[in-house]
Write a protein that holds these residues in place. Structure first.
Motif, PDB file in Angstrom:
ATOM      1  N   LEU A 186      44.215  36.604  46.036  1.00  0.00           N
ATOM      2  CA  LEU A 186      45.045  37.467  46.882  1.00  0.00           C
ATOM      3  C   LEU A 186      46.058  38.265  46.065  1.00  0.00           C
ATOM      4  O   LEU A 186      46.499  39.338  46.492  1.00  0.00           O
ATOM      5  N   ARG A 187      46.423  37.756  44.922  1.00  0.00           N
ATOM      6  CA  ARG A 187      47.401  38.454  44.058  1.00  0.00           C
ATOM      7  C   ARG A 187      46.742  39.064  42.831  1.00  0.00           C
ATOM      8  O   ARG A 187      47.420  39.510  41.915  1.00  0.00           O
ATOM      9  N   TYR A 188      45.404  39.083  42.817  1.00  0.00           N
ATOM     10  CA  TYR A 188      44.666  39.526  41.625  1.00  0.00           C
ATOM     11  C   TYR A 188      45.047  40.942  41.207  1.00  0.00           C
ATOM     12  O   TYR A 188      45.426  41.185  40.057  1.00  0.00           O
ATOM     13  N   LEU A 189      44.964  41.896  42.122  1.00  0.00           N
ATOM     14  CA  LEU A 189      45.244  43.291  41.774  1.00  0.00           C
ATOM     15  C   LEU A 189      46.728  43.535  41.516  1.00  0.00           C
ATOM     16  O   LEU A 189      47.086  44.513  40.853  1.00  0.00           O
ATOM     17  N   ILE A 190      47.567  42.646  42.017  1.00  0.00           N
ATOM     18  CA  ILE A 190      49.009  42.777  41.755  1.00  0.00           C
ATOM     19  C   ILE A 190      49.316  42.274  40.340  1.00  0.00           C
ATOM     20  O   ILE A 190      50.019  42.930  39.563  1.00  0.00           O
ATOM     21  N   VAL A 191      48.765  41.098  40.023  1.00  0.00           N
ATOM     22  CA  VAL A 191      49.001  40.527  38.690  1.00  0.00           C
ATOM     23  C   VAL A 191      48.308  41.359  37.613  1.00  0.00           C
ATOM     24  O   VAL A 191      48.916  41.741  36.608  1.00  0.00           O
ATOM     25  N   MET A 192      47.019  41.642  37.832  1.00  0.00           N
ATOM     26  CA  MET A 192      46.235  42.386  36.837  1.00  0.00           C
ATOM     27  C   MET A 192      46.276  43.882  37.162  1.00  0.00           C
ATOM     28  O   MET A 192      45.233  44.547  37.298  1.00  0.00           O
ATOM     29  N   ASN A 193      47.471  44.425  37.223  1.00  0.00           N
ATOM     30  CA  ASN A 193      47.614  45.861  37.486  1.00  0.00           C
ATOM     31  C   ASN A 193      47.283  46.659  36.226  1.00  0.00           C
ATOM     32  O   ASN A 193      47.169  46.112  35.129  1.00  0.00           O
ATOM     33  N   GLN A 198      38.260  51.261  36.590  1.00  0.00           N
ATOM     34  CA  GLN A 198      39.540  51.079  37.276  1.00  0.00           C
ATOM     35  C   GLN A 198      39.803  49.613  37.605  1.00  0.00           C
ATOM     36  O   GLN A 198      40.942  49.219  37.840  1.00  0.00           O
ATOM     37  N   THR A 199      38.744  48.799  37.657  1.00  0.00           N
ATOM     38  CA  THR A 199      38.917  47.374  37.945  1.00  0.00           C
ATOM     39  C   THR A 199      39.164  46.624  36.643  1.00  0.00           C
ATOM     40  O   THR A 199      38.575  46.953  35.607  1.00  0.00           O
ATOM     41  N   PRO A 200      40.019  45.617  36.654  1.00  0.00           N
ATOM     42  CA  PRO A 200      40.384  44.913  35.416  1.00  0.00           C
ATOM     43  C   PRO A 200      39.191  44.343  34.654  1.00  0.00           C
ATOM     44  O   PRO A 200      39.127  44.463  33.430  1.00  0.00           O
ATOM     45  N   MET A 201      38.235  43.720  35.357  1.00  0.00           N
ATOM     46  CA  MET A 201      37.112  43.094  34.666  1.00  0.00           C
ATOM     47  C   MET A 201      36.331  44.102  33.837  1.00  0.00           C
ATOM     48  O   MET A 201      35.988  43.849  32.672  1.00  0.00           O
ATOM     49  N   TYR A 202      36.054  45.269  34.410  1.00  0.00           N
ATOM     50  CA  TYR A 202      35.295  46.283  33.691  1.00  0.00           C
ATOM     51  C   TYR A 202      36.149  46.990  32.640  1.00  0.00           C
ATOM     52  O   TYR A 202      35.619  47.472  31.631  1.00  0.00           O
ATOM     53  N   PHE A 203      37.428  47.058  32.854  1.00  0.00           N
ATOM     54  CA  PHE A 203      38.331  47.615  31.852  1.00  0.00           C
ATOM     55  C   PHE A 203      38.278  46.767  30.580  1.00  0.00           C
ATOM     56  O   PHE A 203      38.164  47.293  29.463  1.00  0.00           O
TER      57      PHE A 203
END
Length: 309
Positions: free
Chosen positions: A130-137, A56-61
């Protein structure tokens, strides 16, 4: 008058290790072990990421995407190579050779773009946390991965089509363990200057921007990390990037050394070790590099080992 392209339709002979008849069985065991370890290690990343919801996290995706690429790329060459070493039947059909060539170029291109996407992911995570999960949705990550595969399998189409129309009027022997582009061009009895030029142009269009974006991302990443006052914070930030940097150096280095030079300077003696590096060793070491550097992976493997004992 015989058809000039007759020999090509009959297929080719892979002679990569034919000079070492006494080493056929040891080489078979070596490549079989490498192939099985590659499948196991990359499948482990996929299973761990899925079971622990790390996917679910971008890095592992993106890491799972790289694992898929490594599984497919090793499966393009290894099964045929194992059959050659075990049975001694080194023939490969013309269609099989072209398919192998296209898959090699496509997966290499896909990995180039995927490594660039992973560098961008690290850039956003460290430089704009701070915007990581917003940008890398999730939607954006899926679009990036689909784009990697689309670009990867579209870019080499022109090469595949052009090579498939070449006449091969001389020897059918390929002094390699897979259908390599440069060797196929050297076997053709037609002028291949246009295809060679196209290789450099398309390689520059894909590889050069990808490399520049990776370098640019890490310039910003290093500048941001150096501003962190805590030594433990700097160490943690660096540790999230070292695995990716290692993979980039190994993959880019082996590919560029082999292909970004004139065909007249191409040496099968030197190309085989570098080809072995990016076709067999790189897909094998990628998961180990990330597993050893990633806390979540190490914790999962440790827990599984404790449970088994």
């Amino acid at each position: 008058m015989p058809d000039n392209n007759e020999s090509s339709t009959d297929g080719f002979l892979l002679q990569g290790f034919s000079d070492y008849t006494e080493l056929q069985i040891p080489l078979f065991c070596l490549f079989l072990m490498i192939y099985l370890l590659t499948l196991k290690a990359n499948l482990l990343i996929l299973i761990v990421s899925y079971k622990t919801s790390l996917i679910q996290t971008p890095m592992y995706f993106f890491l799972c995407n790289l694992a898929f690429i490594d599984i497919f790329s090793s499966s393009v060459y290894q099964p045929k190579l194992l059959l050659v070493l075990l049975r001694g039947d080194n023939t490969i059909s013309f269609i099989g050779c072209i398919f192998q060539l296209h898959c090699f170029m496509s997966l290499a291109c896909t990995e180039f773009v995927s490594l660039t996407v992973m560098a961008y992911d690290r850039y956003v995570a460290i430089c704009n946390p701070l915007r990581y999960l917003i940008v890398m949705n999730r939607r954006f990550c899926v679009i990036l991965v689909i784009s990697c595969w689309m670009v990867g399998f579209t870019e080499p189409l022109s090469h595949t089509l052009l090579v498939s129309t070449l006449p091969f009027c001389g020897s059918r022997a390929l002094d390699h363990f897979f259908c390599d582009l440069i060797i196929l061009l050297k076997l053709s009895c037609k002028d291949t200057f246009f295809i060679e030029l196209l290789t450099y142009i398309l390689g520059s269009i894909i590889g050069l921007p990808a490399f520049i974006l990776i370098i640019g991302s890490y310039i910003y990443i290093v500048a941001t990390i150096l501003k962190i006052h805590s030594s433990s914070g700097r160490k943690k930030a660096f540790s999230t990037c070292t695995s990716h940097v290692t993979v980039v150096i190994v993959f880019y280095g082996s590919i560029l050394i082999t292909y970004m030079r004139p065909p007249s300077q191409y040496s099968t003696i030197l190309s085989k070790p570098s080809a072995f590096l990016y076709t067999s060793i790189t897909p094998l070491i990628n998961p180990f590099i990330y597993t050893l550097r990633t806390k979540e992976m190490k914790q999962y493997v440790s827990r599984r080992s404790i449970v088994k004992h």
